[in-house]
Design an enzyme around this catalytic site. Sequence first.
Site, PDB file in Angstrom:
ATOM      1  N   LYS A  92      32.346  41.783  45.870  1.00  0.00           N
ATOM      2  CA  LYS A  92      33.432  41.170  45.104  1.00  0.00           C
ATOM      3  C   LYS A  92      34.318  40.430  46.095  1.00  0.00           C
ATOM      4  O   LYS A  92      34.349  40.775  47.285  1.00  0.00           O
ATOM      5  CB  LYS A  92      34.263  42.274  44.422  1.00  0.00           C
ATOM      6  CG  LYS A  92      35.104  41.791  43.271  1.00  0.00           C
ATOM      7  CD  LYS A  92      34.343  41.843  41.971  1.00  0.00           C
ATOM      8  CE  LYS A  92      35.177  41.328  40.808  1.00  0.00           C
ATOM      9  NZ  LYS A  92      34.450  41.425  39.539  1.00  0.00           N
ATOM     10  N   GLY A 192      43.263  44.182  23.853  1.00  0.00           N
ATOM     11  CA  GLY A 192      43.029  42.931  24.583  1.00  0.00           C
ATOM     12  C   GLY A 192      41.989  42.075  23.888  1.00  0.00           C
ATOM     13  O   GLY A 192      40.806  42.427  23.837  1.00  0.00           O
ATOM     14  N   VAL A 193      42.433  40.959  23.312  1.00  0.00           N
ATOM     15  CA  VAL A 193      41.485  40.061  22.648  1.00  0.00           C
ATOM     16  C   VAL A 193      41.402  38.742  23.419  1.00  0.00           C
ATOM     17  O   VAL A 193      41.643  37.667  22.891  1.00  0.00           O
ATOM     18  CB  VAL A 193      41.823  39.843  21.150  1.00  0.00           C
ATOM     19  CG1 VAL A 193      41.398  41.049  20.341  1.00  0.00           C
ATOM     20  CG2 VAL A 193      43.300  39.540  20.940  1.00  0.00           C
ATOM     21  N   GLY A 194      41.060  38.878  24.702  1.00  0.00           N
ATOM     22  CA  GLY A 194      40.828  37.699  25.545  1.00  0.00           C
ATOM     23  C   GLY A 194      39.397  37.243  25.352  1.00  0.00           C
ATOM     24  O   GLY A 194      38.828  37.367  24.257  1.00  0.00           O
TER      25      GLY A 194
HETATM   26  P1  NAD Z   1      40.890  37.979  29.610  1.00  0.00           P
HETATM   27  O1  NAD Z   1      41.986  37.805  30.615  1.00  0.00           O
HETATM   28  O2  NAD Z   1      40.319  36.803  28.937  1.00  0.00           O
HETATM   29  O3  NAD Z   1      41.396  38.961  28.444  1.00  0.00           O
HETATM   30  C1  NAD Z   1      42.198  40.072  28.648  1.00  0.00           C
HETATM   31  C2  NAD Z   1      43.216  40.114  27.501  1.00  0.00           C
HETATM   32  O4  NAD Z   1      43.906  41.358  27.569  1.00  0.00           O
HETATM   33  C3  NAD Z   1      44.273  39.012  27.582  1.00  0.00           C
HETATM   34  O5  NAD Z   1      44.343  38.320  26.351  1.00  0.00           O
HETATM   35  C4  NAD Z   1      45.569  39.784  27.876  1.00  0.00           C
HETATM   36  O6  NAD Z   1      46.697  39.199  27.289  1.00  0.00           O
HETATM   37  C5  NAD Z   1      45.280  41.131  27.263  1.00  0.00           C
HETATM   38  N1  NAD Z   1      46.047  42.262  27.803  1.00  0.00           N
HETATM   39  C6  NAD Z   1      46.417  42.511  29.085  1.00  0.00           C
HETATM   40  N2  NAD Z   1      47.061  43.693  29.162  1.00  0.00           N
HETATM   41  C7  NAD Z   1      47.105  44.191  27.892  1.00  0.00           C
HETATM   42  C8  NAD Z   1      47.610  45.389  27.326  1.00  0.00           C
HETATM   43  N3  NAD Z   1      48.233  46.306  28.064  1.00  0.00           N
HETATM   44  N4  NAD Z   1      47.434  45.593  25.993  1.00  0.00           N
HETATM   45  C9  NAD Z   1      46.808  44.678  25.235  1.00  0.00           C
HETATM   46  N5  NAD Z   1      46.301  43.534  25.718  1.00  0.00           N
HETATM   47  C10 NAD Z   1      46.462  43.288  27.031  1.00  0.00           C
HETATM   48  O7  NAD Z   1      39.778  38.835  30.360  1.00  0.00           O
HETATM   49  P2  NAD Z   1      38.230  39.033  29.955  1.00  0.00           P
HETATM   50  O8  NAD Z   1      37.403  38.098  30.727  1.00  0.00           O
HETATM   51  O9  NAD Z   1      38.107  39.142  28.477  1.00  0.00           O
HETATM   52  O10 NAD Z   1      37.991  40.473  30.593  1.00  0.00           O
HETATM   53  C11 NAD Z   1      38.511  41.629  29.964  1.00  0.00           C
HETATM   54  C12 NAD Z   1      38.102  42.836  30.768  1.00  0.00           C
HETATM   55  O11 NAD Z   1      36.683  42.842  30.888  1.00  0.00           O
HETATM   56  C13 NAD Z   1      38.655  42.868  32.210  1.00  0.00           C
HETATM   57  O12 NAD Z   1      38.960  44.198  32.568  1.00  0.00           O
HETATM   58  C14 NAD Z   1      37.509  42.366  33.041  1.00  0.00           C
HETATM   59  O13 NAD Z   1      37.548  42.876  34.369  1.00  0.00           O
HETATM   60  C15 NAD Z   1      36.339  42.923  32.267  1.00  0.00           C
HETATM   61  N6  NAD Z   1      35.122  42.207  32.523  1.00  0.00           N
HETATM   62  C16 NAD Z   1      35.115  40.841  32.577  1.00  0.00           C
HETATM   63  C17 NAD Z   1      33.939  40.201  32.919  1.00  0.00           C
HETATM   64  C18 NAD Z   1      33.890  38.691  32.984  1.00  0.00           C
HETATM   65  O14 NAD Z   1      32.897  38.158  33.550  1.00  0.00           O
HETATM   66  N7  NAD Z   1      34.872  37.982  32.387  1.00  0.00           N
HETATM   67  C19 NAD Z   1      32.780  40.934  33.136  1.00  0.00           C
HETATM   68  C20 NAD Z   1      32.792  42.327  32.998  1.00  0.00           C
HETATM   69  C21 NAD Z   1      33.998  42.933  32.700  1.00  0.00           C
END
Ligand code: NAD
Length: 366
Positions: A92, A192-194
């Site tokens: 990483k 979290g709905v990212g």
């Molecule tokens: P993202 O940033 O698009 O979405 C995360 C969402 O969580 C955001 O909308 C943010 O506002 C919200 N958030 C943050 N803190 C919060 C809280 N306390 N309560 C409610 N919502 C909250 O990120 P993503 O790419 O969707 O990734 C989400 C998770 O999945 C992360 O932990 C990331 O490490 C993991 N992940 C991502 C990947 C990747 O390739 N993107 C791969 C494996 C795992």
Amino acid sequence: MVKIKETEVQQDKSVFGRLAASNHEKVVFCHDHATGLKAIIAVHSTVLGPALGGTRMWAYASESEALDDVLRLSRNMTYKAAISGLNVGGGKAIIIGDAQKDKSEALFRKFGRFIKNLNGSFITAEDIGTTIKDMEYIRMETEHVAGVSEAMGGGGDPAPLIAYGTYMGMKAAAKKAFGSDSLDGKKVAVQGVGQAGCYLVELLAKENAQIAIADIYEDRLHEVSSKFGTQVVGMDDLYDLDMDIFAPCALGGTINDNTIGRLKCKIIAGSANNQLRDEAVHGPALVERDILYAPDFLINAGGLINVYSELVGYNRESAYAHTERIYSYTLDVLEKAEKEGIHTQLAATKLAEKRIAEISSVRSTY
Ligand code: NAD
């Protein structure tokens, strides 16, 4: 006699002490005055192949915090790759900086030069705070980067695959906990709905789950709830909800001393990395409370599987087919945990370590 403080015995916080504790192969500190680049690349293991892992850009409060994060995340990548049957190791990188303000083409290209110097022992892709565009700047300096656009031969957006794998892991956990993997009518709380969380909501909605969502961003909440008809809950209220399944899809560490006692769910299955604040404490604590935990590094491996597929010749269908196997991998882990009376995260770690040890012995023959 010199008296050593107990904390010093327990935790050697020197750089080499930290590397020894997590058994890292190599850590590279990258600095460039002209672009302001401050980055750390951590190669945890190359036993199964080159270390593959995303680059996170984050405004860390301290360098020590940044080092801890990159060490934790890279170790996690080793296990994620191993348990998913991939022939890559774990690594990483982190760039210290504000992703909204501190980015430039030169910064990412300089970072690409540092990756190039590692001669393929580390391959990167996107993570929190970095985008396809940033990967394309890195690609201008080195071929050791994945996660570029489809136009450049990449696999495109990994989020749908992360969500699909998480959904498969959740269904396997449901099979174990409820006797059926149907999520029809199940109450699921998505934190979290990212990028990943939103696709997970879509899959759950198709299966008629009753979904509640929480997020920091109002506009995001509004968009997702109006599209999929979900309930919207306050960020802190989510923990107290009457729910069957809790899906952490935001940041790590949300399963901790303050939250475990509040959770009424039967299953935890989400896409976030490092969901348990302290595995050794919170893994067993969930067992005690009869909550089935689908190990994070196993069920969120869809993104890594997608990026891996780029390295071996990209094919979206085969990436999906491989991601679907997370269902059976999860069942295996849950069976092992039950049989050995250990918590599920430990069972997953043991399975990953077993594969690494076995392949390491295969490779001992020239
Ligand atoms: P993202 O940033 O698009 O979405 C995360 C969402 O969580 C955001 O909308 C943010 O506002 C919200 N958030 C943050 N803190 C919060 C809280 N306390 N309560 C409610 N919502 C909250 O990120 P993503 O790419 O969707 O990734 C989400 C998770 O999945 C992360 O932990 C990331 O490490 C993991 N992940 C991502 C990947 C990747 O390739 N993107 C791969 C494996 C795992």
